[in-house]
Design a protein around this motif. Structure first.
Motif, short mmCIF file in Angstrom:
data_model
loop_
_atom_site.label_atom_id
_atom_site.label_comp_id
_atom_site.label_asym_id
_atom_site.label_seq_id
_atom_site.Cartn_x
_atom_site.Cartn_y
_atom_site.Cartn_z
N PHE A 110 0.84 -1.19 0.00
CA PHE A 110 0.00 0.00 0.00
C PHE A 110 0.88 1.25 0.00
O PHE A 110 1.89 1.31 0.70
N ASP A 111 0.47 2.24 -0.79
CA ASP A 111 1.23 3.49 -0.86
C ASP A 111 0.27 4.65 -0.82
O ASP A 111 -0.43 4.89 -1.81
N PRO A 112 0.24 5.37 0.31
CA PRO A 112 1.01 5.09 1.52
C PRO A 112 0.38 3.95 2.31
O PRO A 112 -0.73 3.52 1.99
N PHE A 113 1.08 3.50 3.33
CA PHE A 113 0.53 2.46 4.20
C PHE A 113 -0.76 2.97 4.85
O PHE A 113 -0.99 4.18 4.92
N ILE A 114 -1.59 2.05 5.30
CA ILE A 114 -2.88 2.43 5.90
C ILE A 114 -2.72 2.39 7.42
O ILE A 114 -2.63 1.32 8.03
N ALA A 115 -2.64 3.59 8.02
CA ALA A 115 -2.37 3.68 9.45
C ALA A 115 -3.52 3.12 10.27
O ALA A 115 -4.69 3.19 9.86
N LEU A 116 -3.21 2.62 11.44
CA LEU A 116 -4.22 2.12 12.36
C LEU A 116 -5.31 3.16 12.60
O LEU A 116 -6.50 2.84 12.63
N ALA A 117 -4.91 4.43 12.75
CA ALA A 117 -5.88 5.50 12.99
C ALA A 117 -6.85 5.64 11.82
O ALA A 117 -8.03 5.96 12.01
N TRP A 146 -12.61 -6.55 3.54
CA TRP A 146 -11.51 -6.60 2.57
C TRP A 146 -11.73 -5.57 1.46
O TRP A 146 -10.84 -4.78 1.14
N ALA A 147 -12.93 -5.57 0.89
CA ALA A 147 -13.22 -4.65 -0.21
C ALA A 147 -13.10 -3.20 0.25
O ALA A 147 -12.55 -2.35 -0.47
N HIS A 148 -13.58 -2.93 1.46
CA HIS A 148 -13.52 -1.55 1.96
C HIS A 148 -12.06 -1.10 2.12
O HIS A 148 -11.70 0.03 1.76
N ILE A 149 -11.24 -1.98 2.62
CA ILE A 149 -9.83 -1.63 2.82
C ILE A 149 -9.14 -1.41 1.48
O ILE A 149 -8.36 -0.45 1.32
N GLN A 150 -9.44 -2.24 0.49
CA GLN A 150 -8.84 -2.04 -0.83
C GLN A 150 -9.24 -0.67 -1.40
O GLN A 150 -8.42 0.04 -1.98
N HIS A 151 -10.50 -0.32 -1.19
CA HIS A 151 -11.00 0.94 -1.73
C HIS A 151 -10.34 2.15 -1.08
O HIS A 151 -10.28 3.23 -1.67
N LEU A 152 -9.83 1.99 0.13
CA LEU A 152 -9.13 3.10 0.78
C LEU A 152 -7.93 3.54 -0.05
O LEU A 152 -7.48 4.69 0.07
N ARG A 153 -7.40 2.64 -0.87
CA ARG A 153 -6.25 3.00 -1.72
C ARG A 153 -6.61 2.89 -3.20
O ARG A 153 -5.73 2.74 -4.05
N GLY A 154 -7.91 2.95 -3.47
CA GLY A 154 -8.35 2.97 -4.86
C GLY A 154 -8.13 1.67 -5.59
O GLY A 154 -8.03 1.65 -6.82
N LEU A 155 -8.06 0.57 -4.84
CA LEU A 155 -7.80 -0.74 -5.44
C LEU A 155 -9.08 -1.57 -5.43
O LEU A 155 -9.98 -1.34 -4.63
N GLU A 156 -9.11 -2.51 -6.35
CA GLU A 156 -10.27 -3.43 -6.40
C GLU A 156 -10.20 -4.44 -5.28
O GLU A 156 -9.18 -5.04 -5.03
#
Length: 156
Positions: A110-117, A146-156
């Motif tokens: 992930f770029d950038p990483f997804i911080a705990l916060a 899983w899908a929600h986390i991927q979407h945080l970085r614009g990924l499928e």
DNA sequence: GCCAACGTTGGC
DNA sequence: GCCAACGTTGGC
């Protein structure tokens, strides 16, 4: 078998995303799991092809760093037999192993990483195992999470 | 099988 | 470094 999603916790100073990225074929052994609940998940439910979020704990920048895929399902963790390893288990033997490893291959960081916060700020992620059972080192992640986390970085 | 003592985890 | 939560150990 149906693909499942997981979160693996790592202490980056011991073994983390950088080690995985530097390994041949970006593939490494996930070893040193010494908790029965985590062991049972690893042994009984983590399958080849499953996808894994890599989480860094006990460090300055807590969070998710990337995605890996399981390329080899559970087999006896060699470190349990290794006197030179911090994970040696005197009660384990090759005939009666207690702990298992899997191999995973890094797919992307992930770029950038997804911080705990950032994770905590998402209402859709409020039920994450990470928050409910924070000490478990192998955690299930739902398809929706899983899908929600991927979407945080614009990924499928 | 209970439970007190002890050890570990991990965010803060 | 603190400490709450939780897991493990071992005497009974």
């Amino acid at each position: 078998m149906h693909q499942n999603y997981w979160l693996f916790k790592a202490e980056p100073e011991l073994y983390g995303i950088d080690h995985l990225a530097a390994a041949p074929a970006q593939t490494g052994r996930w070893d040193g799991i010494r908790n029965y609940q985590a062991r049972n998940l690893l042994r009984d439910q983590v399958q080849t092809g499953d996808l894994v979020l890599i989480y860094h704990s006990s460090c300055r920048q807590l969070g998710l760093y990337g995605v890996a895929q399981v390329v080899r399902s559970a087999y006896p963790d060699p470190s349990q037999f290794d006197p030179a390893s911090r994970y040696l288990d005197p009660k384990a033997s090759p005939e009666a192993p207690r702990w298992v490893s899997v191999d995973i291959q890094l797919l992307r960081q992930f770029d950038p990483f997804i911080a705990l916060a950032e994770l905590k700020a998402e209402p859709e992620l409020s039920q994450l195992c990470l928050f409910r059972q924070p000490r478990l080192s192998i955690q299930p992640v739902s398809a929706e999470e899983w899908a929600h986390i991927q979407h945080l970085r614009g990924l499928e």
